[in-house]
Design a protein around this motif. Structure first.
Motif, PDB file in Angstrom:
ATOM      1  N   CYS A 144       1.136  -0.829  -0.115  1.00  0.00           N
ATOM      2  CA  CYS A 144       0.296  -0.229   0.021  1.00  0.00           C
ATOM      3  C   CYS A 144       1.010   1.191  -0.360  1.00  0.00           C
ATOM      4  O   CYS A 144       0.756   1.787  -0.366  1.00  0.00           O
ATOM      5  CB  CYS A 144      -1.355   0.181   1.658  1.00  0.00           C
ATOM      6  SG  CYS A 144      -2.103  -1.221   1.094  1.00  0.00           S
ATOM      7  N   ALA A 149      -4.467   8.573   2.413  1.00  0.00           N
ATOM      8  CA  ALA A 149      -5.478   7.621   1.838  1.00  0.00           C
ATOM      9  C   ALA A 149      -5.095   5.934   1.732  1.00  0.00           C
ATOM     10  O   ALA A 149      -5.552   5.305   2.420  1.00  0.00           O
ATOM     11  CB  ALA A 149      -6.473   8.303   1.765  1.00  0.00           C
ATOM     12  N   ILE A 150      -4.159   6.456   0.732  1.00  0.00           N
ATOM     13  CA  ILE A 150      -4.028   4.582   0.389  1.00  0.00           C
ATOM     14  C   ILE A 150      -3.043   3.565   1.037  1.00  0.00           C
ATOM     15  O   ILE A 150      -3.158   2.528   1.625  1.00  0.00           O
ATOM     16  CB  ILE A 150      -3.733   5.189  -1.210  1.00  0.00           C
ATOM     17  CG1 ILE A 150      -4.518   5.440  -2.454  1.00  0.00           C
ATOM     18  CG2 ILE A 150      -2.753   3.377  -1.477  1.00  0.00           C
ATOM     19  CD1 ILE A 150      -3.231   4.975  -3.760  1.00  0.00           C
ATOM     20  N   ARG A 181      -2.911   3.818   4.577  1.00  0.00           N
ATOM     21  CA  ARG A 181      -3.867   4.205   5.900  1.00  0.00           C
ATOM     22  C   ARG A 181      -4.364   2.897   5.459  1.00  0.00           C
ATOM     23  O   ARG A 181      -4.895   1.954   6.802  1.00  0.00           O
ATOM     24  CB  ARG A 181      -4.691   5.172   6.207  1.00  0.00           C
ATOM     25  CG  ARG A 181      -4.170   6.552   6.516  1.00  0.00           C
ATOM     26  CD  ARG A 181      -3.602   5.784   8.013  1.00  0.00           C
ATOM     27  NE  ARG A 181      -2.473   7.143   8.405  1.00  0.00           N
ATOM     28  CZ  ARG A 181      -1.655   7.227   9.052  1.00  0.00           C
ATOM     29  NH1 ARG A 181      -0.849   6.092   9.225  1.00  0.00           N
ATOM     30  NH2 ARG A 181      -1.213   8.156  10.086  1.00  0.00           N
ATOM     31  N   VAL A 182      -5.088   3.078   4.612  1.00  0.00           N
ATOM     32  CA  VAL A 182      -6.307   0.793   3.761  1.00  0.00           C
ATOM     33  C   VAL A 182      -4.305   0.290   4.918  1.00  0.00           C
ATOM     34  O   VAL A 182      -4.558  -1.260   5.079  1.00  0.00           O
ATOM     35  CB  VAL A 182      -5.500   0.668   2.945  1.00  0.00           C
ATOM     36  CG1 VAL A 182      -6.491  -1.148   2.154  1.00  0.00           C
ATOM     37  CG2 VAL A 182      -6.589   2.085   2.712  1.00  0.00           C
ATOM     38  N   GLN A 237      -8.322   3.070  11.665  1.00  0.00           N
ATOM     39  CA  GLN A 237      -6.898   3.987  10.304  1.00  0.00           C
ATOM     40  C   GLN A 237      -7.913   3.709   8.666  1.00  0.00           C
ATOM     41  O   GLN A 237      -7.840   4.617   7.511  1.00  0.00           O
ATOM     42  CB  GLN A 237      -6.579   2.687   9.484  1.00  0.00           C
ATOM     43  CG  GLN A 237      -5.686   2.061  11.180  1.00  0.00           C
ATOM     44  CD  GLN A 237      -6.151   0.795  11.858  1.00  0.00           C
ATOM     45  OE1 GLN A 237      -7.281   0.934  11.518  1.00  0.00           O
ATOM     46  NE2 GLN A 237      -4.944   0.492  12.049  1.00  0.00           N
ATOM     47  N   GLU A 240      -9.738   7.566   8.585  1.00  0.00           N
ATOM     48  CA  GLU A 240      -8.725   8.111   8.086  1.00  0.00           C
ATOM     49  C   GLU A 240      -9.062   8.523   6.778  1.00  0.00           C
ATOM     50  O   GLU A 240      -8.759   9.456   6.231  1.00  0.00           O
ATOM     51  CB  GLU A 240      -7.202   8.146   9.148  1.00  0.00           C
ATOM     52  CG  GLU A 240      -6.635   9.660   8.625  1.00  0.00           C
ATOM     53  CD  GLU A 240      -5.676   9.494   9.295  1.00  0.00           C
ATOM     54  OE1 GLU A 240      -4.484  10.025   8.534  1.00  0.00           O
ATOM     55  OE2 GLU A 240      -5.242   9.132  10.601  1.00  0.00           O
ATOM     56  N   SER A 241      -8.876   7.490   6.153  1.00  0.00           N
ATOM     57  CA  SER A 241      -8.603   6.720   5.373  1.00  0.00           C
ATOM     58  C   SER A 241      -9.655   7.514   4.066  1.00  0.00           C
ATOM     59  O   SER A 241      -9.650   8.340   2.782  1.00  0.00           O
ATOM     60  CB  SER A 241      -8.078   5.252   4.555  1.00  0.00           C
ATOM     61  OG  SER A 241      -8.653   5.070   3.096  1.00  0.00           O
TER      62      SER A 241
END
Length: 285
Positions: free
Chosen positions: A13, A118-119, A121-122, A200, A203-204
């Motif tokens: 990620c 954002a990516i 956080r995944v 997470q 937030e994402s």
């Protein structure tokens, strides 16, 4: 916990986020009339210096080596604001060297940077880092003697009841599991952690929305630096709120974590800079 190999969910990620960041920054540069080759040169420089900044801030951050009571379970954290700080210094130095206006260049990285986080956080969700507060009734925490640790693992009791269907459990050996064992909330042989907020993903999701909004606003930007300042302030506000749902950051002043204090400082600084940019200039006599 996160392994040493990059071939794990977090590493995949992170790399995906950086590739998207680089590609979308090049597109933004074209729209701004900046040669995309500058982005190609800047991207690796910002990544290298950002990693140094993230690790450096972690070394001097209070509580980073002790986020689970008396157990040091996170001795090698990545402080994202250290990455941002060193990345901006690198960008400023490069722009001065190449004679490129700093604020338009910073705008090129604004929404792409939010999208990359954002990516990433995944990946944090899948790796178990940046884990959330426990989703149990407050009475379950009465056995914890350390009041500061109680506030750390459950900052908003009213939003952490037993019946939160989207709460998740991490396996034995994960950061959340080890923290809860150290706090006395779990027996050492427990197979899973207590349910925790998937902070997470919170937030994402908010960051994807922020990135989309910034992308739309970029087409009608009224002054240089607007996208950059909105991205910085927007992320800081989101992160400030998300800290209340995270259990990995110790409270160091009042009811605030170090990250929240940094967020407040950034929002204040952004406001001061924006006022300075927008303040009407007196005509020269």
């Amino acid at each position: 916990s996160i392994g040493a190999s990059w071939l794990n969910p977090y590493g995949v990620c992170l790399v995906a986020g950086l590739l998207v960041w680089w590609w979308t920054s090049r597109r933004q540069a074209k729209q701004a009339g900046i040669n995309p080759s500058h982005i190609d040169l800047l991207a690796p420089l910002i990544v290298v210096m950002g990693i140094l900044g993230a690790k450096g801030l972690s070394l001097i951050s209070p509580g980073d080596l002790q986020v689970s009571g008396h157990d040091a379970i996170a001795t090698s954290r990545f402080r994202l604001f250290g990455w941002i700080g060193f990345g901006l210094i690198t960008l400023l130095a490069y722009c001065r060297r190449q004679g490129i206006p700093f604020l338009p260049a910073a705008d090129c990285f604004a929404s792409p940077s939010v999208l990359a986080v954002a990516i990433g956080r995944v990946g944090c969700l899948l790796a178990g880092c940046c884990w959330g507060d426990v989703c149990v009734v407050p009475s379950r925490l009465e056995s914890v003697a350390d009041a500061a640790l109680v506030r750390q693992v459950q900052t908003l009791p009213a939003l952490c009841g037993e019946r939160i269907p989207w709460a998740i459990r991490y396996p034995a050996g994960s950061f959340a599991h080890r923290q809860q064992v150290a706090a006395g909330l779990l027996e050492p042989d427990a197979q899973n952690s207590l349910p925790v907020h998937p902070v997470q993903l919170y937030e994402s999701g908010l960051l994807f929305c922020l990135a989309g909004w910034l992308g739309v606003r970029s087409r009608k930007r009224s002054w240089a630096g607007q996208g950059f300042l909105l991205a910085l302030a927007g992320y800081s506000l989101i992160r400030f709120v998300m800290e209340y749902f995270r259990a990995d950051s110790p409270i160091i002043w009042g009811a605030l974590t170090l990250t929240q204090l940094i967020c407040l400082g950034i929002v204040t600084a952004v406001g001061v800079v924006a006022v300075g940019i927008l303040r009407p200039r007196k005509p020269a006599s």
